[in-house]
Design a protein around this motif. Structure first.
Motif, short mmCIF file in Angstrom:
data_model
loop_
_atom_site.label_atom_id
_atom_site.label_comp_id
_atom_site.label_asym_id
_atom_site.label_seq_id
_atom_site.Cartn_x
_atom_site.Cartn_y
_atom_site.Cartn_z
N TRP A 1 32.44 39.37 43.26
CA TRP A 1 32.22 40.06 41.63
C TRP A 1 31.08 40.86 41.58
N LEU A 2 31.14 41.73 40.68
CA LEU A 2 29.90 42.39 40.24
C LEU A 2 29.52 41.92 38.99
N VAL A 3 28.42 41.78 38.59
CA VAL A 3 27.90 41.32 37.47
C VAL A 3 26.86 42.17 36.80
N ALA A 4 26.93 42.42 35.39
CA ALA A 4 25.97 43.11 34.89
C ALA A 4 25.50 42.49 33.56
N THR A 5 24.28 42.71 33.31
CA THR A 5 23.47 42.22 31.96
C THR A 5 23.70 43.22 30.90
N VAL A 6 24.12 43.35 29.94
CA VAL A 6 24.34 44.45 28.87
C VAL A 6 23.46 44.01 27.68
N MET A 7 22.13 44.54 27.41
CA MET A 7 21.30 44.21 26.32
C MET A 7 21.77 45.05 25.17
N LEU A 8 21.98 44.29 24.15
CA LEU A 8 22.32 45.02 22.77
C LEU A 8 21.14 44.74 22.04
N ARG A 9 21.09 45.44 20.53
CA ARG A 9 19.93 45.15 19.82
C ARG A 9 19.89 43.65 19.48
N GLN A 10 20.89 42.95 18.86
CA GLN A 10 20.64 41.58 18.53
C GLN A 10 21.15 40.58 19.73
N GLU A 11 21.74 40.72 20.83
CA GLU A 11 22.24 39.85 21.77
C GLU A 11 22.29 40.41 23.26
N THR A 12 22.19 39.73 24.15
CA THR A 12 22.61 39.90 25.69
C THR A 12 23.76 39.58 26.18
N LEU A 13 24.85 40.34 26.68
CA LEU A 13 26.00 40.09 27.04
C LEU A 13 25.96 40.17 28.74
N ILE A 14 26.47 39.24 29.29
CA ILE A 14 26.64 39.17 30.78
C ILE A 14 28.06 39.08 30.96
N MET A 15 28.54 40.52 31.96
CA MET A 15 29.81 40.80 32.12
C MET A 15 30.14 40.77 33.62
N ALA A 16 31.42 40.35 34.11
CA ALA A 16 31.86 40.44 35.44
C ALA A 16 32.89 41.39 35.64
N PHE A 17 32.95 41.51 36.85
CA PHE A 17 33.97 42.69 37.28
C PHE A 17 34.57 42.45 38.67
N ASN A 18 35.97 42.06 38.74
CA ASN A 18 36.42 41.85 40.03
C ASN A 18 36.88 43.06 40.58
N PRO A 19 36.38 43.58 41.75
CA PRO A 19 36.83 44.99 42.24
C PRO A 19 38.29 44.69 42.78
N ASN A 20 38.80 43.71 43.12
CA ASN A 20 40.11 43.65 43.57
C ASN A 20 41.22 43.14 42.86
N SER A 21 40.62 43.04 41.46
CA SER A 21 41.83 42.85 40.44
C SER A 21 42.47 43.98 40.13
N ALA A 22 43.86 43.60 39.84
CA ALA A 22 44.64 45.05 39.57
C ALA A 22 44.39 45.46 38.09
N LYS A 23 43.76 44.69 37.03
CA LYS A 23 43.42 44.86 35.79
C LYS A 23 42.34 45.97 35.68
N LYS A 24 41.38 46.06 36.80
CA LYS A 24 40.19 46.81 36.58
C LYS A 24 39.54 46.59 35.61
N ALA A 25 39.39 45.55 34.99
CA ALA A 25 38.78 45.31 33.81
C ALA A 25 37.34 44.26 33.81
N TRP A 26 36.51 44.55 33.06
CA TRP A 26 35.31 43.75 32.88
C TRP A 26 35.66 42.60 32.02
N MET A 27 35.16 41.43 32.19
CA MET A 27 35.16 40.31 31.36
C MET A 27 34.16 39.87 30.88
N ILE A 28 33.73 39.35 29.85
CA ILE A 28 32.48 38.80 29.32
C ILE A 28 32.48 37.37 29.61
#
Length: 221
Positions: free
Chosen positions: A58-85
């Protein structure tokens, strides 16, 4: 009366089918039955997935917003091609910035945090939960880190300004140990680290073209 995993299939065949269910669906699997919940909560289930080459990268990214930080994951082999929180990290501990996020052994580690913290939080993708690991030996913010040879190396970000430049974490022992002092006396922060030849951690200045190599740590294994 014994409970079968999948009605109409013997348990060995059903087990092989369930091993092949992708990680994003494991949360739904927990809701099917107690037998399925126990299955996806066991270390053996994931050991068997690994032994059969069913691990997922999986590819994991931290997304820093003004009031919170999200950690998101992406499965490059998934047919959905979507990030999940992923479930929210304990941001009240680490702050919304200044921490490092590093993957090791199927787990994510949050290290340090805003204004310098020793605390370490661990996200287990198998249980979908956060837990605490042994704290670092000194508070750090904006440190550099690298995973190599089954251990986690951290350098810089020591806001105390002196003493411990780098340390290494053993996840089996849940223990940190100091590394030799770097030749550079100043605190290193806002830098990045990469692994070279699997056993060396190179620390570079961050930002711009032509980043400068600052330190090179070899695995002390």
């Amino acid at each position: 009366m014994a409970t079968t995993l999948i009605p109409g299939l013997d348990d060995d065949a059903a087990y092989q089918c369930l091993l092949r269910v992708t990680l994003p669906s494991h949360g739904q699997m927990r809701q099917v039955s107690r037998a399925w919940r126990n299955l996806v909560s066991s270390a053996k289930f994931y050991d068997d997935r690994s032994a059969q080459g069913l691990d997922e990268e999986w590819l994991v990214a931290t997304v820093m917003l003004r009031q919170e930080t999200l950690i998101m994951a992406f499965n490059p082999n998934s047919a959905k091609k979507a990030w999940m929180i992923l479930p929210s990290p304990p941001q009240h501990i680490h702050g919304i910035a200044g921490f490092e996020c590093k993957a090791l052994g199927g787990k994510l580690y949050l290290l340090g945090g805003w204004r310098g913290k020793k605390l370490v939080s661990v996200f287990d993708s198998h249980t979908n939960r956060w837990s605490a690991a042994a704290p670092m030996l000194c508070p750090r913010a904006h440190c550099a880190s690298a995973a190599m040879e089954g251990r986690l190396y951290v350098v810089g970000g020591n806001l105390m300004g002196k003493g411990l430049d780098a340390e290494v974490y053993d996840p089996v022992e849940d223990r940190w140990e100091p590394l030799p002092q770097s030749p550079s006396p100043e605190t290193i922060a806002f830098h990045i680290a990469i692994v070279v030849d699997r056993t060396k951690m190179a620390v570079f200045s961050r930002g711009g073209v032509g980043a400068t190599l600052l330190l090179l740590y070899k695995d002390v294994g």
